[in-house]
Design an enzyme around this catalytic site. Structure first.
Site, PDB file in Angstrom:
ATOM      1  N   VAL A 197      25.461 -44.547 -43.227  1.00  0.00           N
ATOM      2  CA  VAL A 197      26.425 -44.167 -44.262  1.00  0.00           C
ATOM      3  C   VAL A 197      27.570 -43.537 -43.468  1.00  0.00           C
ATOM      4  O   VAL A 197      27.480 -42.401 -43.029  1.00  0.00           O
ATOM      5  CB  VAL A 197      25.824 -43.164 -45.259  1.00  0.00           C
ATOM      6  N   PRO A 198      28.623 -44.313 -43.261  1.00  0.00           N
ATOM      7  CA  PRO A 198      29.550 -44.016 -42.166  1.00  0.00           C
ATOM      8  C   PRO A 198      30.555 -42.908 -42.456  1.00  0.00           C
ATOM      9  O   PRO A 198      31.747 -43.150 -42.599  1.00  0.00           O
ATOM     10  CB  PRO A 198      30.267 -45.351 -41.959  1.00  0.00           C
ATOM     11  N   CYS A 199      30.048 -41.695 -42.482  1.00  0.00           N
ATOM     12  CA  CYS A 199      30.942 -40.569 -42.716  1.00  0.00           C
ATOM     13  C   CYS A 199      31.891 -40.377 -41.544  1.00  0.00           C
ATOM     14  O   CYS A 199      32.915 -39.712 -41.674  1.00  0.00           O
ATOM     15  CB  CYS A 199      30.141 -39.301 -42.979  1.00  0.00           C
ATOM     16  N   HIS A 200      31.580 -40.995 -40.402  1.00  0.00           N
ATOM     17  CA  HIS A 200      32.484 -40.855 -39.254  1.00  0.00           C
ATOM     18  C   HIS A 200      33.783 -41.614 -39.469  1.00  0.00           C
ATOM     19  O   HIS A 200      34.732 -41.433 -38.722  1.00  0.00           O
ATOM     20  CB  HIS A 200      31.789 -41.339 -37.983  1.00  0.00           C
ATOM     21  N   ARG A 201      33.830 -42.473 -40.486  1.00  0.00           N
ATOM     22  CA  ARG A 201      35.059 -43.242 -40.719  1.00  0.00           C
ATOM     23  C   ARG A 201      36.026 -42.508 -41.641  1.00  0.00           C
ATOM     24  O   ARG A 201      37.034 -43.070 -42.055  1.00  0.00           O
ATOM     25  CB  ARG A 201      34.716 -44.621 -41.296  1.00  0.00           C
TER      26      ARG A 201
END
Length: 199
Positions: free
Chosen positions: A166-170
């Site tokens: 769940v790409p919270c880094h984006r």
DNA sequence: CACTCGATCAGCG
DNA sequence: CGCTGATCGAGTG
């Protein structure tokens, strides 16, 4: 008015909620970055932990820990194990893909039991972002129909139990600056770099 | 219920 | 740049 409420918790169903309710098994995923730890419940992947220490065997017990509900003597327990092991293969492949800067082919079912509707709305929005595709906290807020809940979106990102997949880094700050990251800014930078994002 | 605290943001000097 | 107010959700007692 519309106060936050939790979803899917067994609170009213006579089960015991508990902090780790439903978390049945933890399995490791060795990668170049170190050993990730995946938490599974009866319904899917419930958490993913970053490696504790760089490149070391960060977890005792070899990362395989049976817990309640996993008895091999119990047919139901066996079924759960079978599902979980299948999900784990999917998780492993997905994690390795994203770490390599590519899109995950598929994801295991994600178990967000006990999380609020707001948090889930944010995380669902994150799942729409492909590698290298970034948005700001404000844009996510807008996308879920709560344009002013900007800081709250940051809060939800920070409590995302399944980072990387769940790409919270984006999610970046509005000025295309790095923003924050619970797993450490270096990790965020490195993930983004591998996806071809220049800050 | 009444606080407090943020992985925010735009505006202003 | 740095400071500030607005605003919302989650956590705490």
């Amino acid at each position: 008015m519309n106060r936050s409420f939790k979803i899917g918790s067994n609170r009213s169903a006579g089960h015991r909620p508990g902090p780790t309710a439903g978390r049945l098994l933890k399995l490791t995923i060795p990668t170049r970055e170190g050993i990730f730890l995946a938490h599974y419940s009866e319904t899917g992947l419930a958490g993913l932990d970053f490696p504790k220490a760089k490149g070391r065997t960060a977890f005792k017990n070899g990362g395989r820990r049976s817990e309640v509900g996993m008895s091999v003597n119990d047919p139901a327990g066996r079924l759960r194990q079978k599902n979980i092991l299948r999900w784990h293969r999917t998780t492993t492949a997905a994690l390795k893909a994203v770490l390599a800067g590519r899109a995950a082919k598929n994801l295991p079912p994600l178990d967000w039991t006990g999380k609020t509707e707001f948090q889930q709305a944010v995380w669902r929005e994150l799942l729409k972002l492909g590698p290298g595709e970034t948005k700001s906290y404000g844009e996510i807020a807008e996308a879920i129909g709560k344009p002013k809940a900007v800081r709250a979106v940051g809060g939800a990102c920070g409590t995302n139990p399944i980072p990387v997949l769940v790409p919270c880094h984006r999610i970046l700050a509005a000025n295309k600056k790095i923003g924050g990251f619970s797993g450490g800014l270096e990790r965020k930078r490195s993930l983004l770099k591998r996806e071809g994002v220049n800050l």
